[in-house]
Design a protein around this motif. Structure first.
Motif, PDB file in Angstrom:
ATOM      1  N   ALA A  58     -36.448  30.549   1.506  1.00 25.58           N
ATOM      2  CA  ALA A  58     -36.602  29.092   1.558  1.00 25.58           C
ATOM      3  C   ALA A  58     -38.077  28.718   1.688  1.00 25.58           C
ATOM      4  O   ALA A  58     -38.545  27.759   1.050  1.00 25.58           O
ATOM      5  CB  ALA A  58     -35.803  28.513   2.716  1.00 25.58           C
ATOM      6  N   LYS A  59     -38.823  29.492   2.480  1.00 23.10           N
ATOM      7  CA  LYS A  59     -40.258  29.235   2.642  1.00 23.10           C
ATOM      8  C   LYS A  59     -40.978  29.429   1.309  1.00 23.10           C
ATOM      9  O   LYS A  59     -41.811  28.609   0.920  1.00 23.10           O
ATOM     10  CB  LYS A  59     -40.828  30.173   3.709  1.00 23.10           C
ATOM     11  CG  LYS A  59     -42.284  29.963   3.992  1.00 23.10           C
ATOM     12  CD  LYS A  59     -42.770  30.926   5.070  1.00 23.10           C
ATOM     13  CE  LYS A  59     -44.252  30.762   5.304  1.00 23.10           C
ATOM     14  NZ  LYS A  59     -44.753  31.749   6.271  1.00 23.10           N
ATOM     15  N   ALA A 119     -42.339  25.042  -4.754  1.00 17.31           N
ATOM     16  CA  ALA A 119     -42.095  23.629  -5.066  1.00 17.31           C
ATOM     17  C   ALA A 119     -43.368  22.821  -4.819  1.00 17.31           C
ATOM     18  O   ALA A 119     -43.711  21.928  -5.613  1.00 17.31           O
ATOM     19  CB  ALA A 119     -40.942  23.086  -4.233  1.00 17.31           C
ATOM     20  N   THR A 120     -44.083  23.136  -3.750  1.00 17.36           N
ATOM     21  CA  THR A 120     -45.327  22.429  -3.456  1.00 17.36           C
ATOM     22  C   THR A 120     -46.350  22.686  -4.557  1.00 17.36           C
ATOM     23  O   THR A 120     -47.018  21.754  -5.029  1.00 17.36           O
ATOM     24  CB  THR A 120     -45.892  22.882  -2.089  1.00 17.36           C
ATOM     25  OG1 THR A 120     -44.915  22.654  -1.080  1.00 17.36           O
ATOM     26  CG2 THR A 120     -47.153  22.137  -1.734  1.00 17.36           C
ATOM     27  N   GLU A 129     -49.056  20.923  -9.514  1.00 15.76           N
ATOM     28  CA  GLU A 129     -49.292  21.119 -10.947  1.00 15.76           C
ATOM     29  C   GLU A 129     -48.835  19.894 -11.740  1.00 15.76           C
ATOM     30  O   GLU A 129     -49.517  19.458 -12.675  1.00 15.76           O
ATOM     31  CB  GLU A 129     -48.565  22.366 -11.451  1.00 15.76           C
ATOM     32  CG  GLU A 129     -49.170  23.670 -10.984  1.00 15.76           C
ATOM     33  CD  GLU A 129     -48.334  24.880 -11.383  1.00 15.76           C
ATOM     34  OE1 GLU A 129     -47.235  24.694 -11.959  1.00 15.76           O
ATOM     35  OE2 GLU A 129     -48.778  26.011 -11.116  1.00 15.76           O
ATOM     36  N   GLN A 130     -47.687  19.354 -11.372  1.00 14.70           N
ATOM     37  CA  GLN A 130     -47.166  18.166 -12.057  1.00 14.70           C
ATOM     38  C   GLN A 130     -48.084  16.968 -11.832  1.00 14.70           C
ATOM     39  O   GLN A 130     -48.318  16.178 -12.754  1.00 14.70           O
ATOM     40  CB  GLN A 130     -45.735  17.852 -11.596  1.00 14.70           C
ATOM     41  CG  GLN A 130     -44.710  18.879 -12.050  1.00 14.70           C
ATOM     42  CD  GLN A 130     -44.681  19.022 -13.562  1.00 14.70           C
ATOM     43  OE1 GLN A 130     -44.663  18.051 -14.294  1.00 14.70           O
ATOM     44  NE2 GLN A 130     -44.713  20.268 -14.019  1.00 14.70           N
ATOM     45  N   LYS A 131     -48.607  16.843 -10.611  1.00 14.19           N
ATOM     46  CA  LYS A 131     -49.550  15.747 -10.335  1.00 14.19           C
ATOM     47  C   LYS A 131     -50.798  15.900 -11.194  1.00 14.19           C
ATOM     48  O   LYS A 131     -51.290  14.919 -11.775  1.00 14.19           O
ATOM     49  CB  LYS A 131     -49.939  15.738  -8.858  1.00 14.19           C
ATOM     50  CG  LYS A 131     -48.880  15.176  -7.942  1.00 14.19           C
ATOM     51  CD  LYS A 131     -49.357  15.187  -6.491  1.00 14.19           C
ATOM     52  CE  LYS A 131     -48.290  14.684  -5.540  1.00 14.19           C
ATOM     53  NZ  LYS A 131     -48.739  14.741  -4.135  1.00 14.19           N
ATOM     54  N   ASP A 132     -51.312  17.145 -11.273  1.00  4.88           N
ATOM     55  CA  ASP A 132     -52.495  17.381 -12.104  1.00  4.88           C
ATOM     56  C   ASP A 132     -52.194  17.105 -13.572  1.00  4.88           C
ATOM     57  O   ASP A 132     -53.017  16.515 -14.276  1.00  4.88           O
ATOM     58  CB  ASP A 132     -52.985  18.826 -11.935  1.00  4.88           C
ATOM     59  CG  ASP A 132     -53.574  19.091 -10.553  1.00  4.88           C
ATOM     60  OD1 ASP A 132     -53.906  18.116  -9.855  1.00  4.88           O
ATOM     61  OD2 ASP A 132     -53.675  20.279 -10.174  1.00  4.88           O
TER      62      ASP A 132
END
Length: 163
Positions: free
Chosen positions: A48-49, A55-56, A61-64
């Motif tokens: 999970a970690k 995911a972070t 990456e998606q924000k960039d």
């Protein structure tokens, strides 16, 4: 209430035997199952970690990527604006050149037509002048034969001088 030491002793012996039996047959299997469960829970927590970290990273990456896409879109819009501005300027310059060319052609056409009209007028005036002169000379010559001879001689002198 009377304490029965015999019952306490039998209970303790029963407890020791029960503990020994449980330790020999049940506790090892129970602890092994509990250890497996603990390792499973730790593995799931680590997984999970890692998933959360992935995911972070993916979100970053998606924000960039989104930021880059917005920047690319802005650049495309700016290029389109510059291109349309240049095209409008080029069209305006071409229209000015076309208007100037058409004006010059019109001026040349007008000058040509004026020259043709002047030439036509000269021809007509020359024709009328010759007709008028011939009629005047005819009248003069008919009335005066000496004058006729004088005109012929004058003409022959002028022709002789030109050649």
């Amino acid at each position: 209430m009377k304490i029965l030491w015999e019952n306490i002793l039998i209970t303790m012996i029963a407890f020791v035997i029960l503990y020994w039996l449980l330790n020999k047959f049940a506790f090892s299997k129970l602890f092994a199952v509990m250890e497996q469960r603990r390792e499973l829970v730790l593995g799931q927590l680590n997984e999970a970690k890692q998933t959360r970290e992935q995911a972070t990273v993916y979100v970053e990456e998606q924000k960039d990527a989104l930021k880059q896409a917005r920047q690319d879109a802005f650049e495309i819009i700016e290029q389109s604006k510059q291109s349309s501005s240049k095209q409008a300027h080029d069209l305006l310059e071409q229209a000015k050149l076309d208007a100037l060319r058409m004006k010059n052609e019109a001026v040349r056409d007008i000058e040509s037509e004026r020259n043709k009209a002047v030439e036509a007028l000269r021809t007509e005036i020359g024709t009328f002048s010759v007709n008028i002169a011939s009629k005047l000379i005819e009248r003069e010559v008919e009335n005066n034969p000496a004058e006729q001879e004088k005109l012929v001689n004058q003409y022959l002198d002028e022709v002789g001088k030109k050649s």
